[in-house]
Every structure is written in structure tokens, then in C-alpha cells.
Design a protein around this motif. Structure first.
Motif, PDB file in Angstrom:
ATOM      1  N   PRO A  94      14.670  47.038   9.141  1.00 19.57           N
ATOM      2  CA  PRO A  94      15.873  47.233   9.945  1.00 19.57           C
ATOM      3  C   PRO A  94      16.092  46.123  10.981  1.00 19.57           C
ATOM      4  N   VAL A  95      15.027  45.611  11.557  1.00 19.74           N
ATOM      5  CA  VAL A  95      15.148  44.528  12.535  1.00 19.74           C
ATOM      6  C   VAL A  95      15.629  43.255  11.841  1.00 19.74           C
ATOM      7  N   PHE A  96      15.043  42.937  10.707  1.00 25.39           N
ATOM      8  CA  PHE A  96      15.407  41.720   9.980  1.00 25.39           C
ATOM      9  C   PHE A  96      16.871  41.784   9.548  1.00 25.39           C
ATOM     10  N   TYR A  97      17.291  42.916   9.015  1.00 29.56           N
ATOM     11  CA  TYR A  97      18.670  43.062   8.553  1.00 29.56           C
ATOM     12  C   TYR A  97      19.646  43.106   9.740  1.00 29.56           C
ATOM     13  N   TYR A  98      19.207  43.659  10.856  1.00 24.35           N
ATOM     14  CA  TYR A  98      19.985  43.639  12.092  1.00 24.35           C
ATOM     15  C   TYR A  98      20.242  42.193  12.511  1.00 24.35           C
ATOM     16  N   LEU A  99      19.188  41.379  12.510  1.00 20.98           N
ATOM     17  CA  LEU A  99      19.324  39.970  12.886  1.00 20.98           C
ATOM     18  C   LEU A  99      20.279  39.235  11.951  1.00 20.98           C
ATOM     19  N   ILE A 100      20.172  39.509  10.664  1.00 21.18           N
ATOM     20  CA  ILE A 100      21.061  38.882   9.686  1.00 21.18           C
ATOM     21  C   ILE A 100      22.510  39.267   9.989  1.00 21.18           C
ATOM     22  N   THR A 101      22.733  40.551  10.224  1.00 19.22           N
ATOM     23  CA  THR A 101      24.079  41.045  10.519  1.00 19.22           C
ATOM     24  C   THR A 101      24.656  40.352  11.746  1.00 19.22           C
ATOM     25  N   LYS A 102      23.862  40.257  12.808  1.00 16.51           N
ATOM     26  CA  LYS A 102      24.302  39.604  14.031  1.00 16.51           C
ATOM     27  C   LYS A 102      24.554  38.110  13.789  1.00 16.51           C
ATOM     28  N   ASP A 103      23.639  37.453  13.088  1.00 14.30           N
ATOM     29  CA  ASP A 103      23.739  36.012  12.852  1.00 14.30           C
ATOM     30  C   ASP A 103      25.015  35.669  12.089  1.00 14.30           C
ATOM     31  N   LEU A 104      25.366  36.513  11.135  1.00 20.38           N
ATOM     32  CA  LEU A 104      26.547  36.260  10.319  1.00 20.38           C
ATOM     33  C   LEU A 104      27.839  36.806  10.944  1.00 20.38           C
ATOM     34  N   GLY A 105      27.712  37.468  12.090  1.00 18.30           N
ATOM     35  CA  GLY A 105      28.880  38.006  12.768  1.00 18.30           C
ATOM     36  C   GLY A 105      29.534  39.142  12.007  1.00 18.30           C
TER      37      GLY A 105
END
Length: 111
Positions: A94-105
Motif C-alpha cells: 500500500p505504501v509503494f502504490y500510494y507513492l506511485i499514485t502521488k508521483d503520477l498525480g
């Protein structure tokens, strides 16, 4: 405490240790989108050094966030791996996918 709450507590602990800002609503929604797999100890952790595992991540990014595989996605995954800690062998999904989501806006996907 529910199983989801247990996972979210682990995620928040990891994010705090790594100095990652926490948007609790986004984190909760990303975790819920991952389904029951996050309750399996093996599936909860992302092995960024494993090619098959990274393909699973890329498939999710394409399906859930609408970003096609390519240079943009590869750069995003590299940044997120660095942010969560390359040497961190317990990268919580969940943390990794959260970061991806944030990074890609792409936060609006989980609004």
C-alpha cells in the motif's frame, strides 16, 4: 482493530520512518483498492528487485491509474523505490502504490 487497520498502522509506521507525508484518506483508499491480498504476509510486501513482481506493479498502474508502460512509468517506479528506501526489503505494497499514485498525480482516481 480490524485487519485493514492493522495494515494501515504498519504502513503509517513505515511512512513515518521514511519521512513520507501521509494523506490518510488516500492511503486508506489505495489499500482498499488492493483487495484482500494485503492480508497475506507475502503479498503485502513488494520485491522491487524481482522482474515478475515489478510486472505486477506495472500492470496495476496501467489498469488502475491509466498509465501505459514506458519511460514515464519506469522513472516513476525508480523514484518511488528510492523514496521508500532501496535497501528496505519490506516495502509495504500500500505504501509503494500510494507513492506511485502521488508521483503520477493520480490521486483523483481514489477520491
Amino acid at each position: 482493530m480490524s485487519k485493514l487497520d492493522d495494515v494501515l498502522t504498519k504502513c503509517k509506521d513505515q511512512m513515518t520512518k521514511q519521512g513520507i507525508e501521509i494523506d490518510e484518506t488516500l492511503l486508506t483508499n489505495v489499500a482498499k483498492a488492493l483487495g484482500p491480498s494485503i492480508y497475506n504476509a507475502d503479498a503485502l510486501v513488494v520485491a522491487t528487485g524481482d522482474e515478475g513482481e515489478m510486472q505486477t506493479v506495472k500492470n496495476w498502474v496501467t489498469k488502475k491509474l491509466g498509465v501505459e508502460a514506458g519511460a514515464e512509468m519506469d522513472a516513476c517506479l525508480a523514484r518511488c523505490t528510492e523514496k521508500i528506501g532501496k535497501s528496505n526489503t519490506k516495502k509495504l505494497r500500500p505504501v509503494f502504490y500510494y507513492l506511485i499514485t502521488k508521483d503520477l498525480g493520480k490521486e483523483s482516481v481514489f477520491a
